[in-house]
Write an enzyme that holds these catalytic residues in place. Structure first.
Site, PDB file in Angstrom:
ATOM      1  N   ILE A  13       0.972  -1.751   0.195  1.00  8.92           N
ATOM      2  CA  ILE A  13      -0.128   0.336  -0.191  1.00  8.92           C
ATOM      3  C   ILE A  13       0.502   1.173   0.307  1.00  8.92           C
ATOM      4  CG2 ILE A  13      -1.556   1.077   1.290  1.00  8.92           C
ATOM      5  CD1 ILE A  13      -2.925  -1.560   2.104  1.00  8.92           C
ATOM      6  N   THR A  42       9.625  -7.274   4.614  1.00  6.07           N
ATOM      7  CA  THR A  42       8.575  -7.702   2.979  1.00  6.07           C
ATOM      8  C   THR A  42       8.509  -6.643   2.447  1.00  6.07           C
ATOM      9  OG1 THR A  42       7.096  -6.092   4.666  1.00  6.07           O
ATOM     10  CG2 THR A  42       7.627  -8.844   4.992  1.00  6.07           C
ATOM     11  N   PHE A  91       3.149   3.134   7.333  1.00  2.00           N
ATOM     12  CA  PHE A  91       2.569   1.942   6.334  1.00  2.00           C
ATOM     13  C   PHE A  91       3.286   0.951   6.989  1.00  2.00           C
ATOM     14  CE2 PHE A  91       1.477   4.879   2.775  1.00  2.00           C
ATOM     15  CZ  PHE A  91       0.413   5.219   2.690  1.00  2.00           C
ATOM     16  N   TYR A 164      -2.672  -9.931  15.571  1.00  5.47           N
ATOM     17  CA  TYR A 164      -2.629  -8.451  14.155  1.00  5.47           C
ATOM     18  C   TYR A 164      -3.302  -7.714  14.298  1.00  5.47           C
ATOM     19  CZ  TYR A 164      -3.352  -5.955  10.205  1.00  5.47           C
ATOM     20  OH  TYR A 164      -3.147  -4.781   8.751  1.00  5.47           O
ATOM     21  N   LYS A 168      -2.395  -3.661  15.839  1.00  4.99           N
ATOM     22  CA  LYS A 168      -2.858  -2.488  15.383  1.00  4.99           C
ATOM     23  C   LYS A 168      -4.408  -1.733  16.266  1.00  4.99           C
ATOM     24  CE  LYS A 168      -0.793  -2.066  11.582  1.00  4.99           C
ATOM     25  NZ  LYS A 168       0.062  -0.805  10.741  1.00  4.99           N
ATOM     26  N   ASN A 193     -10.535  -4.664   2.656  1.00  6.46           N
ATOM     27  CA  ASN A 193      -9.646  -5.484   1.925  1.00  6.46           C
ATOM     28  C   ASN A 193      -8.736  -5.313   0.889  1.00  6.46           C
ATOM     29  OD1 ASN A 193     -11.002  -7.676   3.961  1.00  6.46           O
ATOM     30  ND2 ASN A 193      -9.712  -9.132   2.803  1.00  6.46           N
ATOM     31  N   HIS A 212      -2.895 -14.368   0.673  1.00  7.75           N
ATOM     32  CA  HIS A 212      -4.157 -13.231   0.802  1.00  7.75           C
ATOM     33  C   HIS A 212      -5.276 -13.734  -0.464  1.00  7.75           C
ATOM     34  CE1 HIS A 212      -1.689 -10.368   2.725  1.00  7.75           C
ATOM     35  NE2 HIS A 212      -3.264  -9.494   2.895  1.00  7.75           N
ATOM     36  N   PHE A 230     -11.083 -21.801   3.267  1.00  8.84           N
ATOM     37  CA  PHE A 230     -11.220 -22.241   4.526  1.00  8.84           C
ATOM     38  C   PHE A 230     -12.541 -21.522   4.726  1.00  8.84           C
ATOM     39  CE2 PHE A 230      -6.473 -20.838   3.879  1.00  8.84           C
ATOM     40  CZ  PHE A 230      -5.751 -22.330   3.782  1.00  8.84           C
TER      41      PHE A 230
HETATM   42  N1  UFG Z   1      -8.804 -17.425   1.999  1.00 15.08           N
HETATM   43  C1  UFG Z   1      -9.205 -18.615   1.877  1.00 15.08           C
HETATM   44  N2  UFG Z   1      -8.540 -19.179   0.877  1.00 15.08           N
HETATM   45  C2  UFG Z   1      -6.851 -19.107   0.150  1.00 15.08           C
HETATM   46  C3  UFG Z   1      -6.816 -17.588   1.312  1.00 15.08           C
HETATM   47  C4  UFG Z   1      -7.930 -16.485   2.142  1.00 15.08           C
HETATM   48  O1  UFG Z   1     -10.413 -19.121   1.491  1.00 15.08           O
HETATM   49  O2  UFG Z   1      -6.372 -19.106   0.557  1.00 15.08           O
HETATM   50  C5  UFG Z   1      -9.820 -16.469   2.626  1.00 15.08           C
HETATM   51  C6  UFG Z   1      -9.470 -16.266   4.282  1.00 15.08           C
HETATM   52  O3  UFG Z   1     -10.174 -17.713   5.185  1.00 15.08           O
HETATM   53  C7  UFG Z   1     -10.921 -15.265   4.094  1.00 15.08           C
HETATM   54  C8  UFG Z   1     -10.753 -14.583   2.661  1.00 15.08           C
HETATM   55  O4  UFG Z   1     -10.266 -15.581   2.155  1.00 15.08           O
HETATM   56  O5  UFG Z   1     -11.888 -15.574   4.295  1.00 15.08           O
HETATM   57  C9  UFG Z   1      -9.951 -13.216   2.458  1.00 15.08           C
HETATM   58  O6  UFG Z   1      -8.603 -13.526   3.216  1.00 15.08           O
HETATM   59  P1  UFG Z   1      -7.568 -12.655   2.918  1.00 15.08           P
HETATM   60  O7  UFG Z   1      -5.957 -13.345   3.570  1.00 15.08           O
HETATM   61  O8  UFG Z   1      -7.258 -12.421   1.439  1.00 15.08           O
HETATM   62  O9  UFG Z   1      -7.884 -11.511   4.002  1.00 15.08           O
HETATM   63  P2  UFG Z   1      -7.831 -11.212   5.407  1.00 15.08           P
HETATM   64  O10 UFG Z   1      -9.542 -10.856   5.262  1.00 15.08           O
HETATM   65  O11 UFG Z   1      -7.409 -12.415   6.488  1.00 15.08           O
HETATM   66  O12 UFG Z   1      -6.922  -9.926   6.021  1.00 15.08           O
HETATM   67  C10 UFG Z   1      -7.416  -9.141   5.205  1.00 15.08           C
HETATM   68  C11 UFG Z   1      -6.078  -8.071   5.208  1.00 15.08           C
HETATM   69  C12 UFG Z   1      -5.760  -7.917   6.864  1.00 15.08           C
HETATM   70  C13 UFG Z   1      -7.115  -7.009   7.087  1.00 15.08           C
HETATM   71  C14 UFG Z   1      -8.544  -7.569   7.350  1.00 15.08           C
HETATM   72  C15 UFG Z   1      -9.181  -6.490   6.862  1.00 15.08           C
HETATM   73  O13 UFG Z   1      -4.350  -9.047   5.286  1.00 15.08           O
HETATM   74  O14 UFG Z   1      -4.223  -7.823   7.149  1.00 15.08           O
HETATM   75  O15 UFG Z   1      -8.319  -8.239   5.116  1.00 15.08           O
HETATM   76  O16 UFG Z   1     -10.509  -7.087   6.391  1.00 15.08           O
HETATM   77  F1  UFG Z   1      -6.928  -7.039   8.324  1.00 15.08           F
END
Ligand code: UFG
Length: 355
Positions: A13, A42, A91, A164, A168, A193, A212, A230
């Site tokens: 970002i 990273t 950031f 996490y 924050k 997201n 992600h 998941f």
């Molecule tokens: N997911 C899957 N399979 C994968 C990866 C993710 O099913 O291989 C699902 C996760 O379980 C979740 C959704 O897709 O339900 C989104 O997952 P992400 O890992 O893409 O994002 P998150 O929502 O876990 O987290 C992101 C940021 C965080 C932030 C959050 C706020 O990484 O920093 O959004 O919504 F806090």
């Protein structure tokens, strides 16, 4: 010439924000003296190189790069003394929910201790303007389904469900205390997201390892592998988690507006912190993202249902009315199709370069 320090400029970002700011050329009252701080743990040196080249091509002074960690307090202090920033955009952070569940102390050290070091250094040089990256993860898992199924305003109870989000939230509170204690003026953005990639092709989502959904989906689809989904037993319309996907260029434009707000007026002597959600108010389930990707890619995407991932909330969708009303912010690039098209363009580039 305003001096700005961007921590985490080599990250996802931060780099998009810096690109947007440089692209704009000037802030309301003059050209920019940019300083990038990143420990490259990273982030990507390529991003910094591209940003430096872009700034020079726009006739801006060559940005200065400080390769330092926020956890190295003396190095951080030296960088801030040199940069003498009028404002800082912070950031830099570790951002993986799953990793934070496994390594909470790492997250507290980086995201809390590191950010506290930053606040201390800013106070020393009397820099009282800060834009801080927070997250929807501070809301956790709103327990009342009536609350969870509608967009969340900033007044929603703060109850993170993973380390996490805890880190924050701890920093949001520390920033509010700094506003009261020594007059810090801060804008806090709670991102939902972040997704997609820059239209220029120069920047995009590039985490190692990637966790992600969208990059993993595109990667799996391009290799003929199955995406792991998941959890399919959440209390949502199709059983999979719902998120509010916001294009990274829309996040960048919000930061430009937030920064202009801080730079525009005289800094309030008594300090103030304003907090804004950044999202679209549109929730998309994991299965809906898969369907949208099938449209963009033009072929089916295989997937398999796995158990729930630790630390996941069922639904996180933003009410961003405040950002629209106070900052005049409008997300313009966040249709799922555009997010997926730009993410796919970036992912193909990464794969072609052997990353
Ligand atoms: N997911 C899957 N399979 C994968 C990866 C993710 O099913 O291989 C699902 C996760 O379980 C979740 C959704 O897709 O339900 C989104 O997952 P992400 O890992 O893409 O994002 P998150 O929502 O876990 O987290 C992101 C940021 C965080 C932030 C959050 C706020 O990484 O920093 O959004 O919504 F806090």
């Amino acid at each position: 010439m305003p001096s700005l320090l961007i921590t985490g400029a080599a990250g996802y970002i931060g780099s998009h924000f810096a690109e947007a700011l440089i692209g704009q050329g000037v802030l309301s009252d003059g050209p920019l003296d940019l300083h990038f701080l990143d420990d490259l743990s990273t982030g990507h040196r390529e991003f910094l190189d591209r940003l430096v080249a872009l700034a020079e091509s726009k006739g801006l002074p060559r940005p200065k790069v400080y390769e330092a960690s926020l956890t190295d307090a003396p190095a951080l202090e030296r960088a801030i003394e040199q940069a003498e920033p009028e404002a800082v955009l912070h950031f830099a952070a570790l951002i993986s929910v799953a990793e934070s569940v496994q390594k909470p102390e790492l997250y507290f050290r980086n995201n809390v201790e590191g950010s506290q070091n930053l606040l201390r250094s800013l106070q020393k040089v009397n820099c009282r303007r800060l834009v801080f990256s927070s997250t929807a993860a501070v809301y956790g898992n709103p327990p009342d389904p009536a609350v969870a199924s509608r967009p969340l305003p900033e007044s929603t109870a703060l109850a993170p469900v993973n380390p996490y989000g805890e880190t924050k939230l701890a920093m949001e509170r520390a920033i509010e205390e700094a506003s009261r204690a020594w007059g810090l003026n801060a804008v806090i953005f709670r991102y939902f997201n972040a997704a997609g990639a820059s239209a220029s092709g120069g920047f995009g989502e590039w985490h190692e390892p990637e966790t992600h959904l969208i990059p993993l989906l595109l990667r799996a689809a391009s290799r003929g592998e199955k995406l792991k989904v998941f959890g399919s037993d959440y209390a949502t319309r199709d059983g999979t988690c719902i998120r509010d996907y916001i294009h990274v260029e829309d996040l960048a434009s919000a930061h430009v507006l937030g920064l202009e707000r801080l730079m525009g007026g005289a800094v309030s002597a008594s300090g103030a912190t304003e907090t804004f959600n950044l999202g679209t108010a549109q929730g998309t389930s994991v299965l809906e993202v898969i369907r949208a990707a099938e449209e963009v890619l033009g072929h089916p995407v295989g997937y398999e249902i796995y158990p729930r991932r630790a630390g996941d909330s069922a639904v996180l969708v933003a009410d961003s009315t405040r950002a629209r009303e106070v900052l005049g912010w409008e997300p313009k690039h966040s249709s799922m199709e555009h997010i997926l098209r730009t993410a796919w363009g970036w992912e193909r580039g990464l794969q072609a370069s052997g990353r």
